[in-house]
Write an enzyme that holds these catalytic residues in place. Sequence first.
Site, short mmCIF file in Angstrom:
data_model
loop_
_atom_site.label_atom_id
_atom_site.label_comp_id
_atom_site.label_asym_id
_atom_site.label_seq_id
_atom_site.Cartn_x
_atom_site.Cartn_y
_atom_site.Cartn_z
N GLY A 92 0.92 -1.15 -0.02
CA GLY A 92 0.01 -0.47 0.06
C GLY A 92 1.05 0.97 0.30
O GLY A 92 1.71 1.50 0.30
N GLY A 94 2.91 3.56 1.80
CA GLY A 94 2.61 4.00 2.47
C GLY A 94 3.50 5.42 3.32
O GLY A 94 3.53 5.53 4.64
N ARG A 95 3.61 6.08 1.34
CA ARG A 95 4.33 7.48 1.78
C ARG A 95 3.23 8.34 0.60
O ARG A 95 4.38 9.14 0.02
CB ARG A 95 5.85 7.51 2.08
N LYS A 115 3.33 11.80 -3.46
CA LYS A 115 4.78 10.70 -2.97
C LYS A 115 5.26 11.31 -2.19
O LYS A 115 5.89 12.98 -2.44
CB LYS A 115 5.12 10.29 -3.93
N ASP A 127 9.20 6.47 7.58
CA ASP A 127 8.74 7.54 8.04
C ASP A 127 8.28 8.11 6.62
O ASP A 127 6.92 8.82 7.17
CB ASP A 127 10.35 8.53 8.51
N ARG A 178 2.37 13.82 -8.83
CA ARG A 178 2.47 12.31 -9.58
C ARG A 178 1.86 12.31 -10.51
O ARG A 178 0.25 12.73 -10.12
CB ARG A 178 3.65 11.70 -8.92
N ARG A 185 -1.76 -1.09 -9.71
CA ARG A 185 -0.09 -2.75 -10.14
C ARG A 185 -1.19 -3.72 -10.32
O ARG A 185 -2.21 -4.21 -9.67
CB ARG A 185 0.14 -2.29 -9.07
N ASP A 254 4.68 -4.56 -7.45
CA ASP A 254 2.80 -3.60 -7.05
C ASP A 254 4.09 -2.18 -7.26
O ASP A 254 3.64 -0.91 -7.14
CB ASP A 254 4.07 -2.99 -5.62
N ASP A 264 7.76 4.70 -10.41
CA ASP A 264 8.18 4.41 -8.98
C ASP A 264 8.95 4.03 -9.89
O ASP A 264 9.80 3.92 -9.86
CB ASP A 264 7.91 2.89 -8.85
#
Length: 487
Positions: A92, A94-95, A115, A127, A178, A185, A254, A264
């Site tokens: 998922g 995360g950031r 992102k 983090d 983005r 995905r 992913d 990515d």
Amino acid sequence: MSAEPPPPVPLDNRFARDLPELAVPWRAEPAPDPRLLVLDESLAAELGLDPGWLRSPDGVGLLVGTTVPVGATPVAQAYAGHQFGGYVPQLGDGRALLLGELVDADGHRRDLHLKGSGRTPFARGGDGLAAVGPMLREYVVSRAMHALGIPTTRSLAVVSTGRTVYRETPLPGAVLARVADSHLRVGSFQYARATGDVDLLRRLADHAISRHHPAAAGAERPYLALLGAVVAAQASLVARWMLVGFVHGVMNTDNMTISGETIDYGPCAFMEAFDPATVYSSIDHRGRYAYGNQPAAAEWNLARLAEALLPLLHDDEEKAIDLAMESLDGFRRRFDAAWSTGMRAKLGLPDDVDQAVVTPLAEELTALLAAGRVDVTSFFRALAGAARGEVEPTRRLFPDPGAVDDWLTRWRALGPDADGMDRVNPVYVPRNHLVEEALAAATDGDLAPLGRLLDVLSAPYDERAGLERYAAPAPPDFGAYRTYCGT
Ligand code: AMP
Ligand code: MG
């Protein structure tokens, strides 16, 4: 927070509406001192966003996620994924956050996504942040890919946040804005399948068909047609990567889109000396995602997509597997066809030259390039000169110039079209040492080298005087290049 009216950005939230099980409503973390570092004005205009407004405090607030337009529902997306072959049931965003979707006058829907916007429920130990360097890296490389004509997510902007991000050293933090046809995905399908909820899987597939592969809706078996369309899109995409020497670096499931866009940009790089075993990623110890393994890695990922789709392909699992296998068989065929067509164009060979001549000639060439560890971008560009009769610059790229003579003679006898070659063989790709140089300067506050690099990469096929250093491979003292992901 300003008391001004909310920004005039009509963000739809169809993903969140259609697939609430995959969408966790969430907000970005505050950015103490946001500063716009780069903005793709032509992309902004394409999206119907006013670049002047995007530069305003509210605009920058949108680009870091702190100013949310009325009606928007930013979400963190759930997905699973195989990372280096090992299944992780919950990855998922995360950031990252999907701010919403922008729909143009033709009904074309595009995700606006951030992102580095802070921790989400998917952050695990991370983090939730991103540093200026890696976000600019994605900005630069995705811009270059787009200019090369290769399907990719786009980078709208990078904003430094004024927050310090701790990696090996303290670094300035940033958020990348983005744009993508979507962020679905292979891992989205793996996640939906793993819930055991076939209705969710079907809604996800319907959403994907309507956004990316609408022709599948009219097929006798729409979900099999969806699989076939993704197989075709990825075969074509990976062939395009291979033709320019692009190494994605982290082709986990992913990080493979349903739309067929490159996504990515982490430990990616452009290969210089031709070698199928080329790996840049610091964590890819076994070379799983080496340059030459990319078609096989894509095929493997598509098999994971096929597995996830099985319940939709046929009620009888045996029959579903047969249908899936047949569809996956299309990958090699389509990849080979896309690669051959691309190689024919790179070699400037007319349509009337038999493929039975082109294929072995191309294979012989790749062996010569590998043996000589020749810089691929320089080679193909110089080759147009050889088609015009100037063979020396091409010969000189080989440690033993005589090694390519016989090949050159046979190739020239086929009547290559030099001007056509110049339209498909770039002069300028993001050279690793120049990308690093621009990012290091930007991290220290000097955006000038980045601006020059972006300018060069925006017109990769037009050779311009004075830009020789952008066309040359890294000097030997640059050493073996290593890239890092998740930074
Ligand atoms: P990537 O390798 O960048 O595709 O990321 C793989 C997974 O790790 C995704 O679920 C990301 O959201 C997550 N991730 C990467 N970096 C961070 C970070 N700094 N904080 C939280 N999650 C992260
Ligand atoms: Mg990823």
